[in-house]
Scaffold this active site. Structure first.
Site, PDB file in Angstrom:
ATOM      1  N   SER A  61       0.734  -1.112   0.069  1.00  0.00           N
ATOM      2  CA  SER A  61      -0.109   0.095  -0.004  1.00  0.00           C
ATOM      3  C   SER A  61       0.809   1.459  -0.085  1.00  0.00           C
ATOM      4  CB  SER A  61      -1.020  -0.002   1.254  1.00  0.00           C
ATOM      5  OG  SER A  61      -1.911  -1.057   1.056  1.00  0.00           O
ATOM      6  N   LYS A  64       0.386   3.538  -2.939  1.00  0.00           N
ATOM      7  CA  LYS A  64      -1.094   4.044  -3.064  1.00  0.00           C
ATOM      8  C   LYS A  64      -0.893   5.545  -3.365  1.00  0.00           C
ATOM      9  CE  LYS A  64      -3.865   0.530  -0.910  1.00  0.00           C
ATOM     10  NZ  LYS A  64      -4.685   0.116   0.342  1.00  0.00           N
ATOM     11  N   TYR A 189      -3.121  -3.312 -10.333  1.00  0.00           N
ATOM     12  CA  TYR A 189      -3.118  -3.208  -8.931  1.00  0.00           C
ATOM     13  C   TYR A 189      -2.366  -4.101  -8.364  1.00  0.00           C
ATOM     14  CZ  TYR A 189      -4.691  -2.684  -4.145  1.00  0.00           C
ATOM     15  OH  TYR A 189      -4.751  -2.591  -2.675  1.00  0.00           O
ATOM     16  N   TYR A 241      -4.234   4.052   7.601  1.00  0.00           N
ATOM     17  CA  TYR A 241      -5.622   3.721   7.619  1.00  0.00           C
ATOM     18  C   TYR A 241      -6.123   4.154   8.934  1.00  0.00           C
ATOM     19  CZ  TYR A 241      -3.463   0.932   4.310  1.00  0.00           C
ATOM     20  OH  TYR A 241      -3.006   0.406   3.051  1.00  0.00           O
ATOM     21  N   VAL A 259       1.245  -3.712   3.871  1.00  0.00           N
ATOM     22  CA  VAL A 259       1.436  -4.701   4.711  1.00  0.00           C
ATOM     23  C   VAL A 259       2.769  -5.698   4.463  1.00  0.00           C
ATOM     24  CG1 VAL A 259      -0.844  -5.082   4.853  1.00  0.00           C
ATOM     25  CG2 VAL A 259      -0.060  -6.113   2.860  1.00  0.00           C
TER      26      VAL A 259
END
Ligand code: DON
Length: 305
Positions: A61, A64, A189, A241, A259
């Site tokens: 992530s 992103k 992705y 998050y 992660v």
């Protein structure tokens, strides 16, 4: 400086015991739970490293905010934010819950999986191969590492087990929000998440964001200034998050976690920070990585608040 970083790694390594490596992507189980590494690059390209700083891991992530920058430059803010919101969700990164209950059914922000998948679907290119090339070149330029590549084992592992992401993408397609071919978007992705990096790559991307998009070595503009500011704002509000609030209080550095165990931090006009520690807390953030970021922030007085 390097001595201080070594002490920070030494002091925080014990926290690796309290978390676990990600298992929902089977290939990520292979990571060494006790690894912890850190790299700082300042605006003069001084590089300071400590711990497991040569270890390669998948970006997950942390990718992103980077694809968000590319999609914003490809499409403009109006188009992008008609399809993805700007608010923290307060839910876990892979939550589906709010997609159906909010109207319009657009993902809350580009840092949760549903939002990031939408963002990936907006990267321009003649076909999927061309989109992948554009994306990889963007990551290579930002990290100054021409050898970046996709870890094929992690990519395949994620592709085979990514049904939750598939569910979100098909839902977004059914709502007419995602308009591209779902399997193509997911393929891109999963590859984006499987790009292999070191803490040095993350620190370099971080320092380039710290300077609002001008590469510290080539002096080329890689990201528009206003786009860079949008990206960093999301890193503050949604980068960790549903732990973003607590992290902003304790660390105060725009950051993004993944992660794979990575955290990328960017301290405006000062430095980029890369941290790697694959032992994760229950929210999917690197447990010793967060503690190390806390130490770095306090030791050098880096909170932006
Ligand atoms: O889509 C996924 O589930 C992963 N490729 C990325 C998720 C992730 O890194 C969340 N981070 N904490």
């Amino acid at each position: 400086m390097e001595k201080i970083l070594q002490k920070i790694v030494y002091d925080n390594k014990r926290y690796t015991e309290y978390g676990n490596v990600a298992t929902y992507i089977p290939e990520l189980r292979k990571a060494n739970k006790n690894d912890l590494g850190i790299c700082i690059i300042d605006m003069d390209n001084n590089i300071y490293e400590a711990g497991n700083c040569n270890e390669k891991f998948t970006i997950q992530s942390v990718s992103k905010p980077i694809t968000l920058a590319l999609a914003l430059m490809d499409n403009g803010k109006d188009k992008v934010f008609s399809k993805v919101g700007m608010e923290p969700s307060g839910d876990p990164f892979n939550s589906i819950m709010k997609l159906e209950t909010s109207k319009p059914s657009i993902p809350y922000n580009p840092m949760i999986n549903a939002g990031a998948i939408m963002i990936t679907s907006m990267i321009k290119g003649r076909n999927n191969g061309d989109k992948l090339n554009r994306m990889m070149n963007f990551f290579k330029n930002l990290s100054g590492n021409k050898n970046l590549s996709v870890n094929e084992d992690v990519y395949m592992s994620e592709k085979l087990t990514g049904d939750r992401n598939r569910a979100m993408a098909y839902f977004l397609k059914s709502e007419g929000i995602l308009t591209e071919n779902v399997e193509d978007v997911l393929d891109l992705y999963f590859k984006q998440c499987s790009i292999e990096v070191t803490v040095r790559d993350l620190a370099r991307i971080g320092v380039n964001l710290a300077g609002n998009g001008i590469d510290i070595l080539t002096r080329k503009r890689l990201i528009d200034e206003d786009v860079s500011k949008v990206v960093k704002t999301f890193m503050v509000t949604c980068g960790m998050y549903d732990a973003s609030g607590e992290y902003a209080i304790n660390v105060g550095i725009p950051s993004k976690s993944g992660v794979g165990g990575g955290i990328m931090g960017t301290v405006p006009n000062k430095m980029g920070i890369g941290v790697f520690g694959p032992s994760l807390d229950e929210k999917g953030n690197s447990i010793a990585g967060i503690k190390s970021m806390e130490s770095v922030s306090q030791k050098f007085g880096l909170s932006i608040f």
